[in-house]
Design a protein around this motif. Structure first.
Motif, short mmCIF file in Angstrom:
data_model
loop_
_atom_site.label_atom_id
_atom_site.label_comp_id
_atom_site.label_asym_id
_atom_site.label_seq_id
_atom_site.Cartn_x
_atom_site.Cartn_y
_atom_site.Cartn_z
N UNK A 24 0.83 -1.19 0.00
CA UNK A 24 0.00 0.00 0.00
C UNK A 24 0.87 1.24 0.00
N UNK A 25 0.67 2.07 -1.01
CA UNK A 25 1.40 3.33 -1.07
C UNK A 25 0.38 4.46 -1.05
N UNK A 26 0.31 5.15 0.08
CA UNK A 26 -0.65 6.25 0.27
C UNK A 26 -2.06 5.84 -0.17
N UNK A 27 -2.51 4.75 0.35
CA UNK A 27 -3.84 4.20 0.08
C UNK A 27 -4.02 3.64 -1.33
N UNK A 28 -2.98 3.71 -2.14
CA UNK A 28 -3.04 3.08 -3.46
C UNK A 28 -2.50 1.65 -3.33
N UNK A 29 -3.34 0.67 -3.71
CA UNK A 29 -2.95 -0.73 -3.50
C UNK A 29 -2.29 -1.32 -4.74
N UNK A 30 -1.18 -1.98 -4.51
CA UNK A 30 -0.44 -2.59 -5.62
C UNK A 30 -0.27 -4.08 -5.33
N UNK A 31 -0.56 -4.87 -6.35
CA UNK A 31 -0.44 -6.32 -6.20
C UNK A 31 1.02 -6.73 -6.42
N UNK A 32 1.56 -7.50 -5.47
CA UNK A 32 2.95 -7.93 -5.57
C UNK A 32 2.99 -9.45 -5.69
N UNK A 33 3.69 -9.93 -6.69
CA UNK A 33 3.80 -11.39 -6.84
C UNK A 33 5.25 -11.80 -6.94
N UNK A 34 5.62 -12.76 -6.08
CA UNK A 34 6.95 -13.35 -6.26
C UNK A 34 6.80 -14.56 -7.17
N UNK A 35 7.62 -14.60 -8.20
CA UNK A 35 7.48 -15.67 -9.18
C UNK A 35 8.79 -16.38 -9.42
N UNK A 36 8.68 -17.56 -10.01
CA UNK A 36 9.88 -18.30 -10.42
C UNK A 36 9.71 -18.76 -11.87
N UNK A 37 10.85 -19.18 -12.44
CA UNK A 37 10.85 -19.65 -13.83
C UNK A 37 10.36 -18.54 -14.77
N UNK A 38 11.13 -17.51 -14.88
CA UNK A 38 10.74 -16.34 -15.64
C UNK A 38 10.49 -16.65 -17.12
N UNK A 39 9.43 -16.02 -17.65
CA UNK A 39 9.10 -16.18 -19.08
C UNK A 39 10.22 -15.64 -19.96
N UNK A 40 10.39 -16.29 -21.08
CA UNK A 40 11.42 -15.87 -22.04
C UNK A 40 11.24 -14.44 -22.51
N UNK A 41 10.01 -14.00 -22.47
CA UNK A 41 9.66 -12.66 -22.92
C UNK A 41 10.52 -11.56 -22.29
N UNK A 42 10.85 -11.75 -21.01
CA UNK A 42 11.59 -10.69 -20.30
C UNK A 42 13.10 -10.77 -20.54
#
Ligand SMILES: [Zn+2]
Ligand SMILES: [Zn+2]
Length: 639
Positions: A24-42
Motif C-alpha cells: 500500500x502506497x498512500x492508500x493506493x494498493x499494488x499487487x505484488x507477486x513473487x514468481x519463479x521460472x521467468x518467461x522468455x519474454x523478459x
C-alpha cells in the motif's frame, strides 16, 4: 515450498507464482507477486546487458522489501504520478528481475540505469492490460436461436435431381451501399446489407417477382445464345423468401440496414464472424449511447444477435442436398472480414466482400487462405474499390510513413494519424509498435515514441484481444506467444477529458475518423496541427469536411462558424502523395486473386462500371473468359 508445488513445477515449464501480497502506497494498493521460472519474454537484450552489469560491478541485490520501501517512499527521481499508475509488480529473485505493470512509466524508463545501479535489480517496465471487451461479454450472454446445423434441413431444390439455378440480383449499386441477393435454387441469401430503408421494398419486390425475373433472364439468355426454345413460368412452384443474410464485415457500407431489416424479417438467420458482430455493435451510434456496455439493452440489437450463426475461417454450412454448402475464408481487409464460397454440386461461386490479398496489416490477407479453396472458381464476385489503382508495395508504404515519424521522434515532435478505428488504426498501432520496439531492443534506441489511441480504438482493440483466436496472421501469434502489444507501456489510451499528454513531447496519436468529422480528433488536431514541426497523416476514405478541405490544400481548418484554426503541421497526404495505404485490393492484388482462383467469370462490385472499363479489359487479358459488371436490379443467371 510444499511437495505438491514442487511436483507441479517439475511437470510444468511455465512460470509459477510463489507468493502474492499487497503493497500500500498512500492508500493506493499494488499487487505484488513473487514468481519463479521467468518467461522468455523478459529475457531481452536489454536484460542481459543489465544482468551482466550487475554481476561485473558486483552491485548488491537489495532485499525486495527494502527496495519497495525505498522506491515508493524515498526515490525522488520517479514522480508520484508514476508511482500511482503502477498496478502490479512481479519479481524473480534468481533472475534479478522486477516487472512493473503501469499505465505510465516515462521517468522509470529514463532512469533505468540509475534504478539498476541503485537496487541491483533489472526493471522491466510494461503496461497494464488493455482490458476485457464489454461488448463481447454482453454479446456472449445472449442465447442464439440457431446452430450451424440449421441449414441441414433446408432443401435448395424440389428434388435432388433438379438443377439448382444460381442467380444474382444487385439490389443497389451506389457508393456506400452494398447489397446483392444470391439465389441458390430455392434459397435466397443477402450478400451484405449496406442499405437504407428506401431499398427494403426492393427485397419484397424481388421475392414477389422472382419467377418473372427468372423467366426474363432466361429469355435474354435464349436471345443472346440464338436458341429457339419455349420457356414457361411454371418451373417455379415455390414462394421465394429471404432465407439468410451474410455480413462480410462490420463496415457501415455492408451492414447499415441490418437492424431495421431484422424487424421486417425477424426469423432470418444472419451469418457473420464473432468479431464482425462485436464490432458492428461497437460502431453503432445508438448502441454507444447506452450507459453501460456489458449488457445489451435495446431489443432490436438483441433480435439481431439472437439470429446470428457464427461462421469463421474454414467453416462449412451444409444444406440437405448432397455436395452443396457455404464455406468461409478470411478476407484480410479488417478483423473479422470473411469471404463466402457457395459450392453447389460442381459449381463454385465466391464473394470476396472487401478484401486485401497481401498481409498488409498484422491481420493476414487472403493470400494465406486461397490454397484452402478448390478451383477453378466458376464465378468470382470481387471488391473493385481499388481495382484500377496501383498502391505499390504496401509494406513499403507503411515503412515510408514510419521513417517520417522516426524523424519526428528524433526531435521529440509528435505525429497525428487519422484512421478508421477498427481496421487501419489498429494496423498502424501494431506496425509502429513493432518497429519502434525492435529498434529499442536491438539497437538500444532511446527515442521510442509513446503511441496513444482514443477510447474508440481501444474498445476495438479489446474486441480483438478478446477474440484473438479467430484472427490469423502475425497479430494472433504476438498476442498468444510473445509480448502482447496491447499491454505495452508504450501503447496508451486517452480520454477526451484528459488531453494533457498532447503537451508532452514525442507522441504518436492515432485517432478517428480521417476526415476529422468527430469531436475528439478535432481537439487533437487543434493542438498538433498548429505546430510546423508536427506531422499529420489522414489515411483511408475521406468523404467529409474539414478533412477534405485539408487534403485539398487549405491552410486553415474550419470546424464551425466560430471555430477555425490555422494549420501549420506537415500534412503527409500532400507532402508525400505517393504514400497510399488502403485496405482494398489494388490491380496487382486483383491479379493475384485471379491467378490463384482461376475464375471462369469475374464480376465486380463496389465500384462504378465507368471506372472499370480498363480493368475489365485487363482481366480478360489474364485469360478470364467472361468479365461483367452487375446491373442494378437485373437478375443474372450464373449457370
Ligand atoms: Zn470495408
Ligand atoms: Zn466496403
Amino acid at each position: 515450498m510444499s511437495k505438491a508445488k514442487r511436483t507441479k513445477k517439475k511437470i510444468k515449464k511455465e512460470e509459477i507464482t510463489v507468493k502474492t501480497e499487497e503493497y500500500e502506497f498512500k492508500e493506493h494498493k499494488i499487487k505484488i507477486k513473487q514468481k519463479e521460472k521467468m518467461r522468455g519474454l523478459y529475457k531481452t537484450k536489454e536484460y542481459f546487458k543489465y544482468f551482466k552489469l550487475i554481476n561485473s560491478k558486483k552491485i548488491p541485490q537489495k532485499p525486495f522489501n527494502e527496495l519497495l520501501n525505498h522506491f515508493f517512499l524515498h526515490n525522488k527521481q520517479i514522480p508520484e504520478k508514476e508511482k500511482f499508475a503502477i498496478k502490479t509488480i512481479n519479481y524473480y529473485f534468481n533472475e534479478k528481475v522486477i516487472v512493473i505493470k503501469s499505465l505510465i512509466g516515462d521517468k522509470m524508463y529514463e532512469n533505468l540505469d540509475e534504478l539498476v545501479k541503485h537496487y541491483g535489480w533489472y526493471f522491466y517496465i510494461t503496461g497494464v492490460p488493455v482490458g476485457d471487451s464489454d461488448v463481447s461479454i454482453a454479446v456472449d450472454k445472449i442465447e442464439r436461436r440457431y446452430t450451424s446445423d440449421y441449414f441441414k434441413d433446408i432443401n435448395l431444390s424440389e428434388n435432388d435431381s433438379d438443377k439448382i439455378r444460381i442467380t444474382l440480383y444487385p439490389l443497389v449499386l451506389k457508393p456506400n451501399h452494398n447489397c446483392i441477393i444470391l439465389g441458390l435454387g430455392k434459397f435466397n441469401i443477402l450478400l451484405d446489407c449496406g442499405i437504407t430503408e428506401h431499398y427494403y421494398r426492393f427485397i419484397e419486390d424481388y421475392l414477389e417477382n422472382l419467377p418473372q425475373y427468372i423467366l426474363e433472364a432466361e429469355e435474354d439468355q435464349i436471345i443472346s445464345n440464338n436458341e429457339e426454345n419455349e420457356k414457361e413460368l411454371d418451373n417455379i412452384s415455390f414462394r421465394p423468401k429471404l432465407d439468410a443474410i451474410f455480413i462480410s464485415h462490420s463496415h457501415f457500407d455492408h451492414i447499415s440496414g441490418l437492424k431495421e431489416l431484422i424487424k421486417l424479417y425477424p426469423d432470418v438467420p444472419i451469418l457473420s464472424s464473432r468479431i464482425t458482430l462485436d464490432l458492428y455493435l461497437l460502431r453503432d451510434s445508438e448502441f454507444l449511447k447506452q450507459e453501460n456496455h456489458d449488457v445489451i439493452e435495446d431489443e432490436s440489437y438483441i433480435n439481431v444477435i439472437k439470429n446470428v450463426i457464427y461462421v469463421e475461417n474454414g467453416e462449412k454450412i451444409e444444406f440437405k442436398n448432397k455436395n452443396c454448402y457455404l464455406s468461409f475464408f478470411h478476407a484480410g481487409h479488417m478483423p473479422g472480414a470473411l469471404m463466402l464460397l457457395a459450392k453447389i454440386k460442381n459449381y463454385r461461386f465466391l464473394y470476396t466482400g472487401d478484401y486485401t490479398y497481401w498481409d498488409i496489416t498484422p491481420f493476414a490477407g487472403t493470400r494465406s487462405f486461397l490454397k484452402q479453396i478448390s478451383r477453378p472458381i466458376d464465378f468470382l464476385l470481387i471488391d473493385a474499390v481499388c481495382a484500377n489503382e496501383d498502391l505499390g508495395d504496401q509494406s513499403q508504404q507503411f515503412h515510408s510513413l514510419i521513417l517520417f515519424m522516426e524523424q519526428k521522434a528524433e526531435y521529440g515532435d509528435s505525429s497525428l494519424i487519422g484512421a478508421d478505428p477498427s481496421s487501419l488504426a489498429i494496423s498502424f498501432l501494431l506496425t509502429f509498435w513493432r518497429y519502434f520496439r525492435k529498434l529499442q531492443l536491438k539497437k538500444g534506441y532511446q527515442k521510442r515514441p509513446n503511441i496513444y489511441v482514443d477510447q474508440m480504438v481501444r474498445k476495438n482493440i479489446q474486441v480483438i484481444n478478446h477474440r484473438y483466436e479467430y484472427i490469423y496472421g502475425p497479430i494472433s501469434r504476438l498476442i498468444r506467444d510473445k509480448a502482447n502489444p496491447f499491454n505495452s507501456i508504450k501503447m496508451r489510451w486517452f480520454d477526451l477529458k484528459d488531453l494533457d499528454f498532447l503537451r508532452k513531447k514525442n507522441n504518436i496519436i492515432i485517432s478517428h475518423p480521417p476526415d476529422l468529422s468527430y469531436g475528439i480528433i478535432r481537439n487533437i488536431i487543434n493542438i498538433i496541427g498548429r505546430n510546423p514541426h508536427n506531422l499529420v497523416f489522414l489515411s483511408g476514405a475521406i468523404h467529409e469536411q474539414p478533412g477534405l478541405d485539408l487534403i485539398e490544400g487549405a491552410e486553415e481548418i474550419e470546424f464551425s462558424e466560430t471555430w477555425k484554426m490555422p494549420f501549420r503541421a506537415l500534412l503527409l497526404n500532400n507532402f508525400a502523395p505517393q504514400l497510399k495505404i488502403k485496405l482494398h485490393g489494388d490491380k496487382l492484388q486483383l491479379t493475384e486473386m485471379i491467378k490463384n482462383l482461376e475464375p471462369k467469370e469475374v464480376c465486380f462490385f463496389h465500384q462504378s462500371s465507368k471506372k472499370l472499363v480498363d480493368v475489365a479489359d485487363y482481366v480478360k487479358e489474364l485469360g478470364v473468359e467472361k468479365v461483367s459488371v452487375p446491373q442494378k436490379r437485373k437478375l443474372l443467371i450464373l449457370n
